[in-house]
Every structure is written in structure tokens, then in C-alpha cells.
Write a protein that holds these residues in place. Sequence first.
Motif, PDB file in Angstrom:
ATOM      1  N   VAL A  34       8.880   2.474  -9.321  1.00 53.17           N
ATOM      2  CA  VAL A  34       7.766   2.280  -8.391  1.00 53.17           C
ATOM      3  C   VAL A  34       6.884   3.525  -8.437  1.00 53.17           C
ATOM      4  CG1 VAL A  34       7.124   2.009  -5.973  1.00 53.17           C
ATOM      5  CG2 VAL A  34       9.066   0.728  -6.901  1.00 53.17           C
ATOM      6  N   GLU A  35       5.606   3.344  -8.786  1.00 58.37           N
ATOM      7  CA  GLU A  35       4.679   4.462  -8.926  1.00 58.37           C
ATOM      8  C   GLU A  35       3.546   4.319  -7.912  1.00 58.37           C
ATOM      9  OE1 GLU A  35       5.078   5.546 -13.596  1.00 58.37           O
ATOM     10  OE2 GLU A  35       3.846   3.793 -13.133  1.00 58.37           O
ATOM     11  N   GLU A  36       2.653   5.303  -7.915  1.00 56.86           N
ATOM     12  CA  GLU A  36       1.552   5.283  -6.950  1.00 56.86           C
ATOM     13  C   GLU A  36       0.648   4.059  -7.126  1.00 56.86           C
ATOM     14  OE1 GLU A  36       1.103   7.418  -4.451  1.00 56.86           O
ATOM     15  OE2 GLU A  36       2.922   8.479  -5.008  1.00 56.86           O
ATOM     16  N   THR A  37       0.618   3.515  -8.340  1.00 56.83           N
ATOM     17  CA  THR A  37      -0.250   2.360  -8.621  1.00 56.83           C
ATOM     18  C   THR A  37       0.458   1.012  -8.423  1.00 56.83           C
ATOM     19  OG1 THR A  37       0.379   2.514 -10.966  1.00 56.83           O
ATOM     20  CG2 THR A  37      -1.605   3.688 -10.281  1.00 56.83           C
ATOM     21  N   THR A  38       1.726   1.040  -8.074  1.00 53.69           N
ATOM     22  CA  THR A  38       2.490  -0.205  -7.920  1.00 53.69           C
ATOM     23  C   THR A  38       1.912  -1.041  -6.782  1.00 53.69           C
ATOM     24  OG1 THR A  38       4.526   0.776  -8.770  1.00 53.69           O
ATOM     25  CG2 THR A  38       4.763  -1.161  -7.357  1.00 53.69           C
TER      26      THR A  38
ATOM     27  N   THR B 223       0.857  -1.179   0.000  1.00 53.91           N
ATOM     28  CA  THR B 223       0.000   0.000   0.000  1.00 53.91           C
ATOM     29  C   THR B 223       0.894   1.230   0.000  1.00 53.91           C
ATOM     30  OG1 THR B 223      -1.703  -1.161   1.270  1.00 53.91           O
ATOM     31  CG2 THR B 223      -1.815   1.252   1.212  1.00 53.91           C
ATOM     32  N   ILE B 224       0.851   1.983  -1.081  1.00 56.62           N
ATOM     33  CA  ILE B 224       1.707   3.166  -1.186  1.00 56.62           C
ATOM     34  C   ILE B 224       0.971   4.366  -0.613  1.00 56.62           C
ATOM     35  CG2 ILE B 224       2.864   4.731  -2.781  1.00 56.62           C
ATOM     36  CD1 ILE B 224       3.580   2.379  -4.478  1.00 56.62           C
ATOM     37  N   LYS B 225       1.616   4.996   0.365  1.00 53.75           N
ATOM     38  CA  LYS B 225       1.015   6.135   1.059  1.00 53.75           C
ATOM     39  C   LYS B 225       2.136   6.987   1.639  1.00 53.75           C
ATOM     40  CE  LYS B 225       0.472   3.120   5.086  1.00 53.75           C
ATOM     41  NZ  LYS B 225      -0.467   2.507   6.037  1.00 53.75           N
TER      42      LYS B 225
END
Length: 790
Positions: free
Chosen positions: A330-334, A232-234
Motif C-alpha cells: 500500500v503506497e501513497e497513491t493506492t 484517502t491516504i493521509k
Amino acid sequence: MKLSLNFVKEYIELENNIEVQDLAEKMTKAGNEYDSAEKLINATKLIIGEIKECEKHPDSDHLHLCKVDIGKETLDIVCGAPNARKGIKVIVAQVGAELPGDFKIKKGMIRGQESNGMLCALYEIGIDKKFLSEADKNGIHELPQEAPVGEDPIKYMELDDSVIDFELTANRGDLLSILGMAYELGAIYDKTVKPVKIDYKEIGEEINKEFSVDINTDSCKLFLAKKAKNVTIKESPNFIKNRLIASGIRPINNVVDISNYVMLELGQPLHFYDADSLGNKIVVRQAEKEEKLTTLDNIERKLTQNDIVITNGKNPIGLAGVMGGLDTEVEETTKNIIIEAAIFDPVKVRMTSNKIIRSEASNRFEKGLDPARTYMAIERACTLLQKYANAEIVTGIVKYDVTENNEKVIEISYKEINDVLGTNISKQDIIEVFRKLEFKTEEKENSVIVTVPTRRKDISIRADLIEEVGRIYGVDNIQGKLPVVPMKMGHIDKTIRKIKAKMSNMGLNETLSYILINDKEVHKFTNDEFEELKLLDPITEERNTLRYSIIPSLYKIYQYNKARENKDVCLFEIGKGFWKKGKNYGENQKICVLMSGEYYIGIGHNKKVDFYDIKGVTEELLDYLGYENRYSFILPKQIPADFHPGQTAEISVNNDIVGIIGRIHPSVEKEPIFVMEINLDKLLDKRVGKMKFKEISKFPNIKKDIAVLVSKDLTSKEVEDLIKKKAGKLLIDINVFDVYEGNNIEENMRSIAYSLTFGANDRTLTEEEINDILENIIKDLENKGINIRK
């Protein structure tokens, strides 16, 4: 290396009230200098407040009139921030506060309205804008609603940190990590370093069933890969963001920040790939010539065969140790990531980083890494990803490891330690130093066996252990005393000094030139076979290679003088030439002479320099050194391309070539320039007998001149040898005083005039004796087809 005090306190217990300046000074005494030591936030009288009312200023279209509750009172403050509004918690600088830049907050009137303080943006209290979000760059900082009104905002935001900016020596790569700094501070303060927290669970099938790594280059000794799913990217937790900021790194998101956090913590750079963009394979190899890669900064790079690349089996996806590729970012949707921890060749990483960008990661790769930390780092990353990014860590690890990482075992005597340091440190105190450093020891009666942990790659010999004892025991604890050492006669190289004096006496000026030249010049003026020794990181391309011959250096000095209208240049230099042949390296001491223009031969007398002048200088030097009658000048089998083919000779001593003499080829330099170079190491290695002195004859000498007409194919040396052979012992000297080509001389012929000096120690020679000798010389020369000029 920027050391965050809060960060290092996770691994070592330091007093809460410790002064950062005191800690920095103790580190300096242990050999670690620093540039600055200060609080992360240098601001006073800050307090958390809440905006209770916010109205537009009656005389301004952008100012607000705010009533701000700070707990003990409500303040009227005029604020121009676009995000100022009722209900938000803010940082308030009270009247009397001092902010960075010597900015003091005073009570005042702003367009007719009273203002008792200031609502602050983060950059106004000392956080660099490059670390801030767009909202924080353009307005006041908004604190969470649970922020307690009336409290210290710096402590609440966990920004109550101090930072020391260290200037580390090149050999202390272990200090490029918080853990390494903790070991250093542990030795200074006698504290034990806490273990690294590694605690994560694995799920799913073994990663090796779905992912593989192939290493097709010797430039990669260790490569580890693990997989994290469903991340979870945050935004990162405050403690991670704040420690990155204190260390000079901009927070981005929790996944990227964890990669940087572990690098700072353990000193091992990591790289995270978007697993879905990557595929199921990584191949590490050397780049192909002109291969292209678009890096994370969206710049297309042209690669060379010195670059190490990470590929997906087909195309490059990253530059090893320097920067990742854009395609696997690595992007926000990764959702799924591959974690890489590796060790690459430090020299090649440095060469690549110099072309692309010097980074925190490349700096650590260049200094050399501890393989034990590589394993620790990838597991630490898994722990943090699971805790702060909700990652599911796939079972197993993909591993390639050909490292040799044995601990070094060194035995050293207590006496040697004290002898070198000039101290009388007890055995117990020496053992205590190694204990503080957390080095294992085995005590003997007169010595100690020390096992050096793999993290300390700078320690490999006994002298390194002595240094550790000296710096940790403390220079201040060493009792000062006058040294008592045996005296012995000093040594200087008298031969070199005598040579310099001789050259100066002959009217030559000594110079000292750079040993670094351009790689295009290093093979000039020689036919010797060798490999150039190029610098890995030259300051300028004009000086990127160690010279082999000194001639290019002196020729540069001549060009400098010529450009300033000084063509009368007579120089000599004694210096080093460097070479490499296969795996062998070496250096030789050489003497080089350059002569051009006019040469001073006495008060009021100058002459145009020619070949015979520099030949005479060479003969004077060789005679002076005791090689009289043991040297000759011979025609080279292959004349170097930069020398004049008709005015070049090799210098032979005892039938061994020790140098070269000649004119620089007119295609290189139109003006006549003559050079000589001798390998002094080779020359002086040849033994000379004791100098023999003979009494100057009491009887007068007789001089006769003779001129011959010879083919250009015949050398003057060959003619001289014929004359000497026929003249016998009465001929004591022969010199060329004129060479002529031109009018009244056939095209392939030249005239050489010799001055012959005859003498005897026991009598005065008669004219008849000399004439008889001359007739014999002339007949012999004519019999060999050499014409005598009348």
C-alpha cells in the motif's frame, strides 16, 4: 505486550485517578507479570507557548532569541532549533522542569543572553525518535495554531497515557490484545467489557463476482477478504498515532495504521494489499523449493516448502503471517485495497518468522487465534477505514473457513476446586468468579457446568478452571492453614540406584550429558529404524535433535577429554533415548558404558582396555541383576556402520536383543574405544526368579589353560560352547585371557587362550580327573577341525 491505559479504557470503565502501578500489581497477583509500569511522558512543568518574536543571536550563526508567550507571562528563551520562528505554537519546558534522562531546566546565560526555559522537540520529552517524522527529528515540535496557550501540551496532544509492559506466559495469547486485557481487568475489578463498535455501510456489487480465494494447503484454516475502494491516504488521527506509539509501533499513514490498530485492539493481524496491483485472485499454498519473494523490506527471500505463501495465482505476493510482498504494498497513491484476515498454521508461521523476522503479527499467529475475532477484526477494519480514510466498502465477503470453533463445556465439582486449592470457597463465590470472567454457568447441587468462550483457548480441562478460580478469587483472600494430607511411604527407584552403585564399584565414573545432539549424529551406532525428533527452534544447531542412543553423547565426552590429553576414560550414564515411528512417540531408559585407555583393576595395577573388559563389565551387571545363565553375546545380522565388524556383539537375554557391545570402528576413532548400551526398560521388564545362593565350596578349585588356533570366521562364543558341552558340570568358569594375531600365525587365523576353572562342592578333584576332561575337550575340538596350540 505493552498495555496503553487510554486504549483499554475504551472497553472498560476504570477510575480516572487509577494509579498505573496499582493496576500492574493487581494484574501480577492474577498471574500476569510485568517489566515496567510508567507514564508515556515523564516530564514536568510543560506548557503551551507561542513565539511572539524571533531574532538571530548576535554572537551565533544558529541560535535564536525568542520571546515566548505562555499565557501568564512572556519568557526570553534562547533556542537553536532551525525551525524556530515567529507565530508558531510550541512546547515550553519552564525553569524547574524535569525531562527524561534526569535533565533539569535552569535559568541561565547562553553566549551572553538570558534564557528562561527551553523549547522542546518531541524526543526531548520522551518520544522515541523512531516514531517521529523527519521534521520532528530535526527541530522543535510545532503545535496546531488552535492549541491553547498556557495549557498542558501533554493533555492537548492526548499523550497523557500510562503504559504497562507485560511479560505474558506462552498460553495466554488472548492477552495479546486490548480486548483480551479488558476481559482480564474486568474480572479483577468486576467491570463489564463494552462491545466492539462495528458500523459501516456497503455499496456496489457482491465482491465474490469480481474476486476469489483458493486455499491449496492444510496450513490455512480460515481466510477472509473484503474490498475497500477510493481510500484517502493521509495522516492518522492523534488517538490512533498515540496508541500505536504507546504500544511500540511507528505510525505511517491512516490505512497502514488502521491495520496495526485493529491488530492491537483485537489480537488479529490483518494485511492490506493494493487491489490494483494484486488482481482479482488470491491463492494460498506452500512455497516451492528455492522459490523467491521480495518482501516489504526490499530483500529477496529464498523460500522453502515449509513456508506458506500468498500468491496472485502465479507469483508469491506475501509470506503468510510474517510479511507482505513489495509488489502489492500500500503506497501513497493506492486507491483500492483488499483486506485480509486469516488463520495460518502457528508452527509453520514460527518457522518462517525465525528465518525472516519476529514481528507483532507473527507473535500472535504463533500463539493461536480465535476465529470469532478474525471475523470481528475484518469488520472493525472496514468501520475504521470508512470513518478515517473515506473508504467505500464493497458488498460481501470472500470466505474460506474449515475451523472448528465450538465453545468448550466443562463440568467440575465445588469439592474438587476446594480440594486442589486447599480452600473452603463457597459455591456462590465460585460462581461469582466465572461471572466476572464472563463465562456462562449452569449450577448444580454439587457441581457447576462452565461454558468457556472461544477467546480463552488456554482453558480445556478442569484443572484450568481451578486455576481461574484461584487467581481471580485472589491468593490474598485464601486463609492460610497447615496442610493435612495422608502420609504414605516414599518411593525411589531402588533398582537404578543399585545399578549406579554397582557400576561405580567396578571403577566407572558416572556422567550426565545433554539429551540434545546434532541431527547428523542421531542415527549413528544403531541400525534401528526411527524418525529423528528435531526441535522447531533450537538454541544451536549443535543441539537440535533429541538423541536415540546415548553413545554419541558419551563419545563427545571422550573427545573432550582426549583434546585435553586424557585418554583413560571409563564412563557410564543412565539416561533417556527418544524415538518416533509414524504417529507413535516414545522414550526408553538406557545404560551406556564407554571405556578407553587404561582401566584401573586394583591398587597400582592398570590394564589396557580391550573387548573382554567391557564384556566383563556387562556380564557383571547382568549377573548382578539376576540374569545369570540367561544371556548370551551373539553376532549381529547386520553390524552398525560405526562399529568394528570383528569386535561387535548383540546382547541377548531370554533370546531377545536388549543391547549392543563392541569397539567403535577405526574409521570413526583410531584409538580403541569400547562401548556398551542396554535398553533398561526392555531388560528390567524381563522377570527374574528369586536369587539363589549356594555355599562356597570348602574344596579347592583347579585351573587349567588351553590355547586354540581357529579361523577368524569362528567366534570365541562358539569355541566356548564346545568346551562347556564336553567339560560337563565340573567346569565352573571359563574366561578368555589372551587373543593373538600376527607373527607365526597364518593370515586368516588367530590364537585364543582360555582359562578353565574346575571345582566340586563334595570333594577335592584329582589331577587325573581334570586331565581326563581336558583330553576329551582336546579330542572333540580336534575332531571339529580346531587345532590345539602346544
